[in-house]
Design an enzyme around this catalytic site. Structure first.
Site, PDB file in Angstrom:
ATOM      1  N   ASP A 224       0.836  -1.200   0.000  1.00  0.00           N
ATOM      2  CA  ASP A 224       0.000   0.000   0.000  1.00  0.00           C
ATOM      3  C   ASP A 224       0.873   1.252   0.000  1.00  0.00           C
ATOM      4  OD1 ASP A 224      -2.165  -1.632  -0.069  1.00  0.00           O
ATOM      5  OD2 ASP A 224      -3.009  -1.003   1.854  1.00  0.00           O
ATOM      6  N   HIS A 373      -9.791  -5.630   9.380  1.00  0.00           N
ATOM      7  CA  HIS A 373      -9.113  -6.757   8.712  1.00  0.00           C
ATOM      8  C   HIS A 373      -8.930  -7.973   9.624  1.00  0.00           C
ATOM      9  CE1 HIS A 373      -8.493  -3.979   5.466  1.00  0.00           C
ATOM     10  NE2 HIS A 373      -7.720  -3.201   6.190  1.00  0.00           N
TER      11      HIS A 373
END
Length: 573
Positions: A224, A373
């Protein structure tokens, strides 16, 4: 007045001061030998903002500052050997039309003295496009992306280099790179920086500024990177919309010029310090015809061929006495697939005499006590964890969760002194803000239908033993979670020898002094307790656990009483 001591006294004095420093430091910094640690949470500081806005494209750190076809976005990356290095850069501007990669040459000049370039080497170049099947979304074709591999370098050596096309001429200013040391049980990079989920916000700037102050020798970027796929969909301020400009678009637009801005933002660091990257979910970037990951695959040079993976999604490399394994969570990770087969082969070839430390990294964590997550990549854990445990992986770095968490040594959700230390550092500063909710907070346990991965299956499970037996979430911080905090920051790994490595987590809001770290601990290997007949080739470098300095135990027993004397403490500190 200087006092000249006899040589035998000087040697003894030097050893004594080293031992003194070790004792003092050990008194201040815990080691994994003190664990497993009682779970600890440092609550989010409400005086801090949970996030900050994206930097605009005309920000000085993102703007193009060269003209014509002069190199920009210069970045270094390691090859599989300390005698090789990748140099990458971009020339020209992005455009809606395709550029000819051969129109600008790919050259690197280098040598050991400033201004004296004894060697020249050429590489390859390419362009890529990001195309959308919806009128109004911006198609993009990159500038020319150059990759050149330099071979025949001397390990642990400084080189001066330029890159570009000398025929135009359009060569960069002189830059400096430092090769990694040779593999060996007492040969390590000075400092390794670890960052995840960085983005391009004001918090990202703070992270990179403070990381630069720590003067790393190598950077691990655990996925990311740019958040280009959220620049237009969030309007730069974290707004929750699929596409603010085009809400009816069938595909999420990713604003590719952010990649160029990010490359320029990182260039002061990456042009002199190698950065090793692995993909995250924000690098997927789908476009026409089901094409994904085009930016990531084209922009970064990684030693995939050199390490035998032939895939930029997973690869390995060495830096001194550390063998790094970079794994892909967004490609097939099943035990019947190509990545698993490669991983098994790579692990089997590791010589722990030359590279005692085995470090793995991928984007989404397996062990995570945050609401965000939670158990998202449980399928990947079930497929791969046993193999990493079998081969004695020492440390695992992850991102994805926008907070910090250090895990006690664990295997299959059970405290295990032979398991890896898992560390989540997805707190680089991105637009999505810091995560503050934990799965064990009242009312915050996700439902089993939440947190579906963007790749792979769903394998959410209830725990079968321990305090959370029969439950999907713990009622309190799990026993395997040693420490967690919701703050932006970065980490630094300093490997001392074949047994000890110092891990430090720096929070952005701190002053970055040794007494103001967010977290620090000596990670201690114990190969004599965790030897497996099927583990990597070669005996461990020590053959048994060693102290921070060779011969330290006997010397410590002899000298420890003396350490408390004020003048010694003054000398050491």
């Amino acid at each position: 007045m200087d006092v000249l001591l006899p040589s035998r006294w000087r040697g003894a004095a030097a050893i004594f001061l080293i031992i003194a420093e070790i004792v003092v430091c050990q008194a201040l910094i815990p080691t994994t030998l003190d664990g497993p640690f009682k779970p600890s949470t440092r609550s989010f500081d409400p005086s801090l903002r949970r996030g900050s806005a994206d930097l605009p494209m005309d920000h000085p750190r993102l703007k193009k500052n060269v003209s014509g076809n002069f190199p920009q976005q210069i970045a270094l990356a390691l090859s599989s050997s300390p005698t090789s290095m990748w140099v990458s850069w971009v020339t020209g501007n992005f455009s809606p039309s395709l550029l000819d990669p051969a129109s600008v040459g790919s050259e690197v000049w280098y040598g050991k003295e400033s201004g004296k370039y004894t060697d020249k080497v050429r590489g390859n170049s390419s362009v890529y496009s990001q195309l959308y099947p919806f009128e109004g979304l911006s198609n993009y074709t990159s500038g020319i992306i150059h990759h050149v591999r330099i071979d025949g370098l001397e390990p642990g050596t400084k080189y001066f280099y330029k890159c570009g096309d000398s025929s135009m001429p359009a060569m960069s200013d002189e830059l400096v790179l430092q090769t990694m040391p040779l593999p060996g049980s007492n040969s390590y990079p000075a400092r390794i920086a670890v960052i995840g989920d960085l983005g391009l916000t004001s918090n990202s700037s703070s992270t990179i500024d403070h990381l630069t102050m720590n003067d790393p020798s190598l950077i691990l970027m655990v996925g990311d990177l740019t958040y280009a796929n959220q620049y237009l969909t969030t309007g730069g301020k974290g707004a929750s919309c699929y596409s603010c400009a085009f809400p009816d678009a069938p595909i999420r637009e990713t604003y590719q010029p952010r990649w160029d801005g990010w490359g320029r933002f990182m260039e002061p660091l990456t042009s002199r310090i190698p950065m090793m990257v692995i993909e995250g979910n924000h690098e997927i970037e789908p476009q026409v015809a089901g094409i994904t990951f085009k930016s990531y695959l084209t922009r970064f040079a990684v030693p995939s061929e050199e390490s035998g993976s032939n895939s930029n999604f997973y690869y390995s490399f060495e830096a001194g006495g550390i063998h790094f394994i970079m794994l892909g969570a967004y490609v097939d990770y099943n035990s019947t697939g190509a990545q698993y087969t490669w991983l098994q082969r790579d692990l089997n070839q590791v010589n722990r005499s030359n590279t005692p430390w085995l470090v793995a990294a991928w984007h989404p964590p397996w062990y995570n006590s945050y609401n965000s997550h939670y158990q998202e990549f449980e399928c990947m854990r079930q497929e791969m964890e046993a193999l990493l445990y079998q081969y004695g992986v020492d440390i695992v770095f992850n991102g994805h969760v926008h907070a910090y968490e250090r895990i006690n040594r664990v295997y299959n959700y059970t405290l295990d002194s032979c398991g890896p230390v898992y560390i989540t550092v997805g707190d680089g500063g991105n637009i999505e803000q810091v995560d503050v909710d934990h799965a064990d907070d009242p009312g915050k346990c996700p439902s089993p239908g939440d947190n579906k991965p963007e790749f792979g299956g769903v394998c959410h499970l209830n725990f079968t033993s321990g305090l959370a037996k029969g439950k999907f979430c713990w009622d309190s911080q799990p026993e395997w979670s040693a420490f967690r905090e919701s703050s932006f920051g970065h980490g630094i790994l300093e490997v001392v020898n074949s047994t000890y490595a110092l891990w430090k987590w720096h929070r952005n809001q701190d002053n970055y002094k040794d007494d103001k770290l967010g977290d620090r601990i000596y990670i201690v290997r114990q190969p004599e307790l965790c030897t497996n007949s099927s583990t990597s080739k070669g005996n461990d470098a020590t053959g048994k656990g060693s102290s921070i300095a060779n011969g330290a135990p006997a010397l410590l027993a002899k000298w420890k009483w003396f350490i408390s004397l004020p003048f010694i403490l003054t000398t050491v500190m």
